[in-house]
Design a protein around this motif. Structure first.
Motif, PDB file in Angstrom:
ATOM      1  N   MET A   1       7.603   3.532  -3.183  1.00  0.00           N
ATOM      2  CA  MET A   1       8.050   2.234  -2.714  1.00  0.00           C
ATOM      3  C   MET A   1       9.352   2.368  -2.095  1.00  0.00           C
ATOM      4  O   MET A   1      10.210   2.608  -3.013  1.00  0.00           O
ATOM      5  N   LEU A   2      10.064   2.154  -1.058  1.00  0.00           N
ATOM      6  CA  LEU A   2      11.242   2.043  -0.609  1.00  0.00           C
ATOM      7  C   LEU A   2      11.440   0.682   0.071  1.00  0.00           C
ATOM      8  O   LEU A   2      11.119   0.533   1.464  1.00  0.00           O
ATOM      9  N   GLY A   3      11.535  -0.207  -0.866  1.00  0.00           N
ATOM     10  CA  GLY A   3      11.636  -1.626  -0.040  1.00  0.00           C
ATOM     11  C   GLY A   3      10.300  -2.101  -0.008  1.00  0.00           C
ATOM     12  O   GLY A   3       9.485  -2.076  -0.689  1.00  0.00           O
ATOM     13  N   SER A   4       9.972  -2.557   1.381  1.00  0.00           N
ATOM     14  CA  SER A   4       8.656  -2.884   1.743  1.00  0.00           C
ATOM     15  C   SER A   4       8.125  -1.757   2.578  1.00  0.00           C
ATOM     16  O   SER A   4       6.821  -1.830   2.933  1.00  0.00           O
ATOM     17  N   ILE A   5       8.437  -0.662   2.564  1.00  0.00           N
ATOM     18  CA  ILE A   5       7.656   0.679   2.979  1.00  0.00           C
ATOM     19  C   ILE A   5       7.107   1.520   1.828  1.00  0.00           C
ATOM     20  O   ILE A   5       7.829   1.656   0.919  1.00  0.00           O
ATOM     21  N   THR A   6       5.781   1.582   2.041  1.00  0.00           N
ATOM     22  CA  THR A   6       5.105   2.492   1.166  1.00  0.00           C
ATOM     23  C   THR A   6       4.940   4.005   1.826  1.00  0.00           C
ATOM     24  O   THR A   6       4.281   3.956   2.824  1.00  0.00           O
ATOM     25  N   ILE A   7       5.144   4.861   1.145  1.00  0.00           N
ATOM     26  CA  ILE A   7       4.971   6.067   1.710  1.00  0.00           C
ATOM     27  C   ILE A   7       4.538   6.955   0.537  1.00  0.00           C
ATOM     28  O   ILE A   7       4.670   7.172  -0.651  1.00  0.00           O
ATOM     29  N   HIS A   8       3.202   7.664   0.875  1.00  0.00           N
ATOM     30  CA  HIS A   8       2.372   8.391   0.129  1.00  0.00           C
ATOM     31  C   HIS A   8       2.852   9.668   0.012  1.00  0.00           C
ATOM     32  O   HIS A   8       3.865  10.242   0.883  1.00  0.00           O
ATOM     33  N   ASN A   9       2.922  10.131  -1.218  1.00  0.00           N
ATOM     34  CA  ASN A   9       3.693  11.344  -1.801  1.00  0.00           C
ATOM     35  C   ASN A   9       3.408  12.501  -1.033  1.00  0.00           C
ATOM     36  O   ASN A   9       4.439  13.401  -0.525  1.00  0.00           O
ATOM     37  N   GLY A  10       2.196  12.596  -0.465  1.00  0.00           N
ATOM     38  CA  GLY A  10       2.070  13.795   0.492  1.00  0.00           C
ATOM     39  C   GLY A  10       2.758  13.801   1.794  1.00  0.00           C
ATOM     40  O   GLY A  10       3.029  14.870   2.505  1.00  0.00           O
ATOM     41  N   LEU A  11       2.954  12.523   2.154  1.00  0.00           N
ATOM     42  CA  LEU A  11       3.701  12.330   3.353  1.00  0.00           C
ATOM     43  C   LEU A  11       5.137  12.584   3.336  1.00  0.00           C
ATOM     44  O   LEU A  11       5.919  12.726   4.346  1.00  0.00           O
ATOM     45  N   VAL A  12       5.563  12.673   2.136  1.00  0.00           N
ATOM     46  CA  VAL A  12       7.234  12.854   2.180  1.00  0.00           C
ATOM     47  C   VAL A  12       7.662  14.327   2.609  1.00  0.00           C
ATOM     48  O   VAL A  12       8.715  14.500   2.980  1.00  0.00           O
ATOM     49  N   ILE A  13       6.728  14.877   2.436  1.00  0.00           N
ATOM     50  CA  ILE A  13       6.920  16.626   2.864  1.00  0.00           C
ATOM     51  C   ILE A  13       7.102  16.498   4.495  1.00  0.00           C
ATOM     52  O   ILE A  13       7.937  17.676   5.103  1.00  0.00           O
TER      53      ILE A  13
END
Length: 139
Positions: free
Chosen positions: A41-53
């Motif tokens: 969670m970055l503020g109001s943005i949710t990033i799934h860990n697989g998409l971090v790549i």
């Protein structure tokens, strides 16, 4: 009259106690990670860990296309920091069950050793002792 203390031995004893206590504590902590099943969670943005790549892959491609661009190197650095942050965020620490005797021993070793080390490191300077030593050297 007070007996002279060997401060070096007291300091080394404190360091040894602290090291043994931290080692004993580390033996009783289990670490697990759920990197691809969680989300960051970055503020109001949710990033799934697989998409971090994905930003990392784009940044690597852009750096190979035009390596002298500072903005692309900055984007690569930010994407690497994002990967590291998501790994840290998804790491879980669990304290295993132990007896009260073990827990008390760990706490006594850690905080007793830390107290001995701090006692020597933050000892106030005796001005009279320094003045006497300076007088002896000037003679």
């Amino acid at each position: 009259m007070k007996e002279a203390k060997n401060e070096l031995l007291e300091f080394l004893g404190g360091v040894a106690m602290l090291a043994v206590g931290l080692y004993w504590f580390s033996l009783n902590v289990r670490v697990s990670s759920t990197f691809f099943s969680g989300s960051l969670m970055l503020g109001s943005i949710t990033i799934h860990n697989g998409l971090v790549i994905v930003p990392f892959i784009i940044a690597v491609i852009l750096v190979f296309i035009k390596p002298e661009s500072f903005g692309r190197k900055l984007f690569l650095g930010i994407s690497v920091l994002l990967i590291i942050a998501s790994i840290i965020y998804s790491t879980n620490f669990h304290l295993v069950s132990m007896s009260l005797f073990e827990w008390a021993g760990i706490l006594i070793l850690i905080f007793g050793g830390l107290a001995l080390v701090c006692k020597i490191l933050f000892k106030p300077v005796d001005k009279d002792k320094n003045k006497k030593e300076n007088d002896k050297t000037t003679l």
